[in-house]
Design a protein around this motif. Structure first.
Motif, PDB file in Angstrom:
ATOM      1  N   ASN A 101      -0.431  -4.328   9.346  1.00 50.99           N
ATOM      2  CA  ASN A 101       0.573  -3.932   8.367  1.00 50.99           C
ATOM      3  C   ASN A 101       1.575  -3.023   9.046  1.00 50.99           C
ATOM      4  N   GLY A 130       0.834  -1.186   0.000  1.00 50.11           N
ATOM      5  CA  GLY A 130       0.000   0.000   0.000  1.00 50.11           C
ATOM      6  C   GLY A 130       0.870   1.237   0.000  1.00 50.11           C
ATOM      7  N   ILE A 178       2.976  -1.007   3.983  1.00 53.75           N
ATOM      8  CA  ILE A 178       2.661   0.320   3.467  1.00 53.75           C
ATOM      9  C   ILE A 178       3.982   1.052   3.243  1.00 53.75           C
ATOM     10  N   SER A 216      -1.600  -0.750  12.483  1.00 51.38           N
ATOM     11  CA  SER A 216      -0.532  -0.399  11.552  1.00 51.38           C
ATOM     12  C   SER A 216       0.592   0.251  12.333  1.00 51.38           C
ATOM     13  N   CYS A 226       4.377   0.389   8.143  1.00 45.88           N
ATOM     14  CA  CYS A 226       4.726   1.424   7.162  1.00 45.88           C
ATOM     15  C   CYS A 226       6.189   1.799   7.310  1.00 45.88           C
TER      16      CYS A 226
END
Length: 338
Positions: free
Chosen positions: A223, A4, A311, A190, A225
Motif C-alpha cells: 500500500n 486505511g 492509506i 508501505s 500512504c
C-alpha cells in the motif's frame, strides 16, 4: 479500492495531548464504522505538534474502542528497541485483538537527536547492516519465520504470551532501501508518499518483482500512504490545504514548535520565491480537492502504485473538517459496501 487511515494524533491550535488522543479515538471509532480497512498510528518523540509517542499503548485503547478494523503501528521504530520486547508488545495486542493487528516497522529516528540517544539509553546507533538481522530476530520471536539457529545465544528464548495468531508485518519506508529489505524478508511494504513524493512507484515495482517468502511473511502486500484533504468543495479544500502548505514549510525551516497555522495565517505569510517553490514541490505529497477531484486523483494514485489499498492521512486545522474528509472518502469509495 480499500482505504486505511494513518493518524498521527496532531495537536491542534489551543489544544493539548489529551484532546488529541480523544480525537484519535473518535476517529478510530468512525473509521471502524465507515468501513476503512486499517487504522495505523505513528511514533514521534519530543515533538510538540504530534502526541503519539507510544503506538503500542495507544493501540490497546484503539482496539478497545473498535470491533472490526485492523489496527497497527505506522510504525514502531525498531532500531531504538529490543526485537524481543517489540514481539512481546505485539503478542499482547494480538492476544487482546486476535487477527486484527499489524506490526508496521520503520527505521527513522522519530524525533530530534537527543530523543534518539535517550531511547537507546546512550548506546550508539546500530549499523545499517544490523537491521535485517534484527528483523529476523523479530520474526523468530513472533514465530512468523524460522527460529533462531542453535548457535544463537538466545536460541531457547520464546516471547510471551503464546497466542495462535501472528500480526501482519509491514516495513514502512520512503526510499528503495526498505522496499528491498521487505522483498527479501517476506514483509509487506508501505511507501510513505506523504513523506517523499518521488520514487515510490519504482520502489514498489522493484519490491513486487523481487519478492520472495521470508521470515516476515509469505505473500507480497503493498500500500502507499498520502496526505489527503477532501472537502465539500474544491475551494474549501484549497483553503485548508494552504494551512498544511505552511505547516510543512515551517517543518522544513526547523520551526517545529509552531502551532498548526490557520488559513488566515497562511494567507498573510510573506512567502519568498524559495517558499513557493517548496510549497509546489510538497503538493506532490498531497491530494487536495472536492469529491470529484479527489476520487479521480486517488484512483490514479492507486493505479500508479499497483495496489488496491491506499492509506490516507488527513491533517487539518479543525477536527470537524478532518472528520468530514474521512466521511467523504468513505462515501466516494463505498467503503461500507465492501
Amino acid at each position: 479500492m480499500k482505504l486505511g487511515v494513518l493518524d498521527q494524533s496532531p495537536i491542534g491550535r489551543g489544544e493539548d495531548a489529551v484532546v488529541a488522543f480523544k480525537h484519535t479515538l473518535e476517529l478510530a471509532r468512525a473509521a471502524d464504522r465507515l468501513g476503512y480497512s486499517r487504522f495505523w498510528v505513528s511514533e514521534h518523540h519530543d515533538t510538540t505538534g504530534l502526541a503519539g509517542s507510544s503506538p503500542e499503548v495507544l493501540l490497546a485503547a484503539i482496539g478497545a474502542n473498535t470491533s472490526r478494523i485492523r489496527i497497527g503501528s505506522g510504525g514502531v521504530l525498531l532500531p531504538h528497541y529490543s526485537p524481543y520486547k517489540v514481539a512481546e508488545n505485539f503478542r499482547v495486542l494480538e492476544a487482546l485483538y486476535p487477527g486484527r493487528c499489524d506490526l508496521g516497522i520503520g527505521r527513522a529516528p522519530g524525533g530530534m537527536p537527543l530523543a534518539s540517544i535517550a531511547l537507546r539509553n546512550g548506546a550508539p546507533k546500530p549499523p545499517e547492516e544490523r537491521f535485517p538481522e534484527t528483523l529476523r530476530e523479530l520474526g523468530a520471536y513472533l514465530e512468523s519465520g524460522p527460529p533462531l539457529g542453535p548457535e544463537h545465544p538466545l536460541a531457547e528464548l520464546r516471547a510471551t504470551p503464546r497466542v495462535g495468531t501472528v500480526p501482519e508485518i509491514w516495513l514502512l519506508g520512503s526510499s528503495g532501501y526498505s522496499a528491498a529489505v521487505a522483498s527479501r524478508m517476506g514483509a509487506g511494504f508501505s511507501f510513505a508518499h506523504f513523506i517523499n513524493g518521488y520514487g515510490g512507484q519504482g520502489a514498489v515495482w522493484d519490491y513486487l518483482r523481487s519478492f520472495r517468502p521470508g521470515p516476515l511473511g509469505t505473500m507480497p502486500r503493498v500500500n502507499a500512504c498520502v496526505f489527503v484533504i477532501c472537502a465539500d468543495t474544491d475551494a474549501i479544500a484549497e483553503r485548508e490545504a494552504s494551512s498544511m502548505d505552511l505547516r510543512l514549510l515551517y517543518n522544513e525551516k526547523g520551526e517545529f514548535g509552531r502551532p498548526f497555522p490557520t488559513a488566515e495565517e497562511a494567507a498573510a505569510y510573506p512567502y519568498s520565491e524559495w517558499d513557493r517553490a517548496r510549497i509546489a514541490d510538497n503538493r506532490k505529497r498531497m491530494i487536495v480537492g472536492g469529491p470529484d477531484r479527489v476520487r479521480k486523483a486517488l484512483a490514479a494514485f492507486a493505479d500508479s502504485y499497483r495496489t488496491d489499498e491506499v492509506i490516507v492521512t488527513c491533517i487539518m486545522s479543525d477536527f470537524r473538517l478532518r472528520m468530514r474528509s474521512y466521511e467523504l472518502l468513505a462515501e466516494l469509495f463505498d467503503l461500507k459496501g465492501r
